[in-house]
Design a protein around this motif. Sequence first.
Motif, short mmCIF file in Angstrom:
data_model
loop_
_atom_site.label_atom_id
_atom_site.label_comp_id
_atom_site.label_asym_id
_atom_site.label_seq_id
_atom_site.Cartn_x
_atom_site.Cartn_y
_atom_site.Cartn_z
N ARG A 103 1.02 -1.18 -0.33
CA ARG A 103 0.01 0.14 0.02
C ARG A 103 0.90 1.46 0.03
N GLU A 104 1.98 1.21 0.72
CA GLU A 104 2.53 2.86 0.53
C GLU A 104 3.94 2.15 -0.55
N ASP A 105 3.71 1.25 -1.20
CA ASP A 105 4.82 1.57 -2.42
C ASP A 105 3.45 1.89 -3.24
N PHE A 106 1.75 1.88 -2.80
CA PHE A 106 0.96 2.54 -3.93
C PHE A 106 0.71 3.95 -4.43
N ASP A 107 0.75 3.67 -2.79
CA ASP A 107 0.65 5.59 -2.32
C ASP A 107 2.33 6.13 -2.78
N ILE A 108 3.07 6.06 -2.93
CA ILE A 108 4.09 6.49 -2.97
C ILE A 108 4.06 7.10 -4.79
N ASN A 109 4.42 5.47 -5.37
CA ASN A 109 4.88 5.71 -6.68
C ASN A 109 3.02 5.94 -8.07
N VAL A 110 2.37 5.53 -7.54
CA VAL A 110 0.81 6.20 -8.53
C VAL A 110 0.13 6.33 -7.89
N ARG A 111 0.26 7.19 -6.25
CA ARG A 111 -0.93 8.25 -6.07
C ARG A 111 0.29 9.78 -6.26
N GLY A 112 1.57 9.26 -5.40
CA GLY A 112 2.01 10.64 -5.93
C GLY A 112 2.20 11.10 -6.87
N THR A 113 2.90 10.55 -7.69
CA THR A 113 2.57 10.40 -9.08
C THR A 113 1.50 11.19 -9.90
N LEU A 114 0.24 10.60 -9.25
CA LEU A 114 -1.05 11.44 -10.10
C LEU A 114 -1.21 12.85 -8.99
N HIS A 115 -0.66 12.61 -8.08
CA HIS A 115 -0.95 14.59 -7.03
C HIS A 115 0.15 15.38 -8.49
N LEU A 116 1.14 14.83 -9.21
CA LEU A 116 1.98 15.80 -9.75
C LEU A 116 1.76 16.53 -10.84
N LEU A 117 1.32 14.96 -11.65
CA LEU A 117 0.22 15.42 -13.04
C LEU A 117 -0.71 16.26 -12.97
N ASP A 118 -1.52 15.85 -12.36
CA ASP A 118 -2.67 16.58 -12.02
C ASP A 118 -2.50 18.27 -11.57
N ALA A 119 -0.79 18.74 -11.13
CA ALA A 119 -0.92 19.54 -10.55
C ALA A 119 -0.40 20.49 -12.28
N LEU A 120 0.44 19.50 -12.64
CA LEU A 120 -0.20 20.25 -13.79
C LEU A 120 -1.30 20.11 -14.83
N ARG A 121 -1.78 19.78 -14.26
CA ARG A 121 -2.81 19.27 -15.81
C ARG A 121 -3.81 20.65 -15.49
N THR A 122 -4.05 21.22 -14.32
CA THR A 122 -4.58 22.16 -14.01
C THR A 122 -4.23 23.49 -13.57
N ARG A 123 -2.87 23.22 -13.29
CA ARG A 123 -2.02 24.96 -14.34
C ARG A 123 -2.32 25.12 -15.15
N GLY A 124 -2.12 23.55 -16.29
CA GLY A 124 -2.98 24.29 -17.74
C GLY A 124 -1.52 25.29 -18.56
N ARG A 125 -0.38 25.26 -18.44
CA ARG A 125 0.04 26.11 -18.93
C ARG A 125 1.67 25.17 -19.61
N GLY A 126 1.05 23.78 -19.66
CA GLY A 126 2.02 22.70 -20.50
C GLY A 126 3.37 22.50 -20.05
N THR A 127 3.49 22.91 -18.74
CA THR A 127 4.86 22.26 -17.87
C THR A 127 5.21 20.57 -18.40
N PRO A 128 6.52 20.59 -18.93
CA PRO A 128 6.84 19.43 -19.17
C PRO A 128 7.16 18.52 -18.10
N LEU A 129 7.20 17.40 -17.90
CA LEU A 129 7.35 16.19 -16.92
C LEU A 129 8.53 15.51 -17.67
#
Length: 363
Positions: A103-129
């Motif tokens: 569960r910790e592995d999932f939270d770090i690797n999947v949920r954490g990545t999704l936090h970051l992706l969604d922050a860039l999506r909602t920002r809407g400035r085309g920030t590369p990742l």
Amino acid sequence: MSGGPALVGRQPVLVTGGAGFIGSNIANRLAGEGHDVHVYDALSRPGVERNLDWLKRRHGKRISFTQGDIRDETGVASAAREAEAVFHMAAQVAVTTSLVEPREDFDINVRGTLHLLDALRTRGRGTPLIFASTNKVYGDLADLEFELAGDCYQPTEPGIRSHGISEARPLDFHTPYGCSKGAADQYVLDYARSYGVPTAVLRMSCIYGERQMGTEDQGWVAHFLIRALEGKTITLYGDGYQVRDIMDVSDAVDAYMAAWRQIDQVAGQAFNLGGGSANGISLRRLMAYIGELLGREPDVRFEDWRAGDQRYFVADTRRVRETLGLSPARDWQSGVADLARWLAEERGLELGTLDRPTLRVSA
């Protein structure tokens, strides 16, 4: 390294996991090219504070730091808010840990990545990742046939034997770690498709080099060297004939930088990244070379295979090198010798024969 000099903007480049092994090397390259760098790291791995201190001493105010966990959605969004680009290196990196704490592995690797992706999506400035994925997304490759050739396993299929595993290989996640990194890998690619976030994925083989702390579960080239330098027993899981293509971290950083520079051309794509067939070696061959370097044979014992272990993985690097314009990877002998010297100096250990010209074993 491909392309011209990076364009230096006023916004910082965010490196999650920037105090870790590859992250600190990316941060160092960025700051050296004139970028301001925001290191976001939980400092949860022993010894990474030394990497952060090294970055600050070397680059001063160009390095800013936030001690934060990739699972903290608010903290991640805040770190990403002003980023010019993001190199996402923060992760749970050990198969063994994932089996104990899935569960910790999932939270770090999947949920954490999704936090970051969604922050860039909602920002809407085309920030590369640019995302650090793994060869574990291809599973254990158990369907391939291998033969023992000298001190290493080799595929019987001629194309794979010559060039390695390509991106055309079907995904086949094994172990919770393989599932979590594979899921994150696919989310990163899909955010380019579904939302237009310019992302790219590098599926890495075994990276080694300076700033690597080296544990039994991650950073095994450095771990083997540290154990040998300290005169301690090295445990090989399996029979030692398993093959990996090892890659010096400076070459890996070249690829990350090139992917960012060319993000308009490579957005939404995944690339296999490793030392390639010229740097594919067995664990036994590495042990022999360490013995040559130190002037004494390492003490080695064997244990059973571990879950998800591959008998062979060599990345087919033709596509990544052609697309990103990368130079040939550094030869593994000189790279491992340099890492041994650095580790000895860092730890105040005896150099053995490392002050003599680099010894080589037959390829």
